[in-house]
Motif scaffolding. Structure first.
Motif, PDB file in Angstrom:
ATOM      1  N   HIS A   1      -5.450   3.391  -2.846  1.00 42.66           N
ATOM      2  CA  HIS A   1      -4.267   3.518  -1.998  1.00 42.66           C
ATOM      3  C   HIS A   1      -3.307   2.341  -2.137  1.00 42.66           C
ATOM      4  O   HIS A   1      -2.450   2.131  -1.276  1.00 42.66           O
TER       5      HIS A   1
ATOM      6  N   THR B   1       0.843  -1.191   0.000  1.00 37.05           N
ATOM      7  CA  THR B   1       0.000   0.000   0.000  1.00 37.05           C
ATOM      8  C   THR B   1       0.877   1.239   0.000  1.00 37.05           C
ATOM      9  O   THR B   1       2.084   1.166   0.206  1.00 37.05           O
TER      10      THR B   1
ATOM     11  N   SER C   1     -13.413  -5.819  -4.336  1.00 40.19           N
ATOM     12  CA  SER C   1     -14.686  -5.286  -4.802  1.00 40.19           C
ATOM     13  C   SER C   1     -14.384  -4.048  -5.643  1.00 40.19           C
ATOM     14  O   SER C   1     -13.238  -3.802  -5.990  1.00 40.19           O
ATOM     15  N   ASP C   2     -15.408  -3.272  -5.939  1.00 41.93           N
ATOM     16  CA  ASP C   2     -15.207  -2.113  -6.815  1.00 41.93           C
ATOM     17  C   ASP C   2     -14.198  -1.124  -6.246  1.00 41.93           C
ATOM     18  O   ASP C   2     -13.279  -0.698  -6.935  1.00 41.93           O
ATOM     19  N   ASN C   3     -14.366  -0.717  -4.994  1.00 39.01           N
ATOM     20  CA  ASN C   3     -13.512   0.312  -4.418  1.00 39.01           C
ATOM     21  C   ASN C   3     -12.714  -0.150  -3.207  1.00 39.01           C
ATOM     22  O   ASN C   3     -11.850   0.579  -2.731  1.00 39.01           O
ATOM     23  N   VAL C   4     -12.999  -1.338  -2.683  1.00 38.95           N
ATOM     24  CA  VAL C   4     -12.365  -1.807  -1.453  1.00 38.95           C
ATOM     25  C   VAL C   4     -11.657  -3.128  -1.712  1.00 38.95           C
ATOM     26  O   VAL C   4     -12.171  -4.013  -2.387  1.00 38.95           O
ATOM     27  N   VAL C   5     -10.454  -3.242  -1.141  1.00 45.12           N
ATOM     28  CA  VAL C   5      -9.672  -4.474  -1.232  1.00 45.12           C
ATOM     29  C   VAL C   5      -9.411  -4.948   0.191  1.00 45.12           C
ATOM     30  O   VAL C   5      -9.035  -4.161   1.056  1.00 45.12           O
ATOM     31  N   THR C   6      -9.621  -6.234   0.441  1.00 51.57           N
ATOM     32  CA  THR C   6      -9.330  -6.801   1.750  1.00 51.57           C
ATOM     33  C   THR C   6      -7.990  -7.513   1.675  1.00 51.57           C
ATOM     34  O   THR C   6      -7.787  -8.391   0.839  1.00 51.57           O
TER      35      THR C   6
ATOM     36  N   LYS D   1      -9.130  -3.801   5.497  1.00 49.86           N
ATOM     37  CA  LYS D   1      -9.787  -3.289   4.296  1.00 49.86           C
ATOM     38  C   LYS D   1      -9.157  -1.951   3.950  1.00 49.86           C
ATOM     39  O   LYS D   1      -9.005  -1.083   4.804  1.00 49.86           O
ATOM     40  N   ILE D   2      -8.789  -1.790   2.686  1.00 53.07           N
ATOM     41  CA  ILE D   2      -8.214  -0.533   2.219  1.00 53.07           C
ATOM     42  C   ILE D   2      -8.901  -0.102   0.935  1.00 53.07           C
ATOM     43  O   ILE D   2      -9.505  -0.922   0.237  1.00 53.07           O
ATOM     44  N   SER D   3      -8.769   1.156   0.643  1.00 51.68           N
ATOM     45  CA  SER D   3      -9.294   1.690  -0.609  1.00 51.68           C
ATOM     46  C   SER D   3      -8.401   1.221  -1.752  1.00 51.68           C
ATOM     47  O   SER D   3      -7.182   1.172  -1.630  1.00 51.68           O
ATOM     48  N   ARG D   4      -9.012   0.894  -2.849  1.00 49.51           N
ATOM     49  CA  ARG D   4      -8.261   0.426  -4.015  1.00 49.51           C
ATOM     50  C   ARG D   4      -7.296   1.493  -4.528  1.00 49.51           C
ATOM     51  O   ARG D   4      -6.226   1.188  -5.040  1.00 49.51           O
TER      52      ARG D   4
END
Length: 109
Positions: A96, A64, A76-81, A91-94
């Motif tokens: 970043h 990251t 997912s669309d905007n979130v990555v685990t 969980k982070i924003s895609r």
């Protein structure tokens, strides 16, 4: 009276437009240098980063922007685990995600 005649601009039919082009030539050259040295490489890098983000999938090892290494568990669309350690998920924003982690680095100690 003759001195004043030399100070006046030439009549419009005698090539006064050439001077305007020569006056703008340095600004045109500076813009071209900025485009090829700064703007174009930055656009290329942004395009590569966007395509890398679009191709992320489960199991990829990433880093990251904050320096956190992890393995993708879900996307997912905007979130990555990410799984950063055994049974520790974040969980982070895609947006970043800095990039894929270099090979040979153990993400889960």
């Amino acid at each position: 009276m003759i001195d004043i005649a030399y100070a006046m601009a030439p009549p419009s039919g005698q090539g006064g437009g050439d001077n305007a082009l020569i006056a703008f030539l340095p600004m045109i050259l500076i813009f071209a240098v900025f485009y090829f040295l700064l703007i174009r490489p930055q656009q290329k890098k942004a395009k590569e980063h966007k395509s890398m983000l679009d191709e992320l999938k489960k199991g990829d090892a990433i880093i990251t922007q904050g320096g956190l290494y992890g393995k993708i568990v879900s996307v997912s669309d905007n979130v990555v685990t990410l799984e950063v350690a055994d049974k520790v998920r974040v969980k982070i924003s895609r947006a970043h995600i800095a990039g894929l982690a270099p090979a040979g680095i153990d993400q889960n100690p």
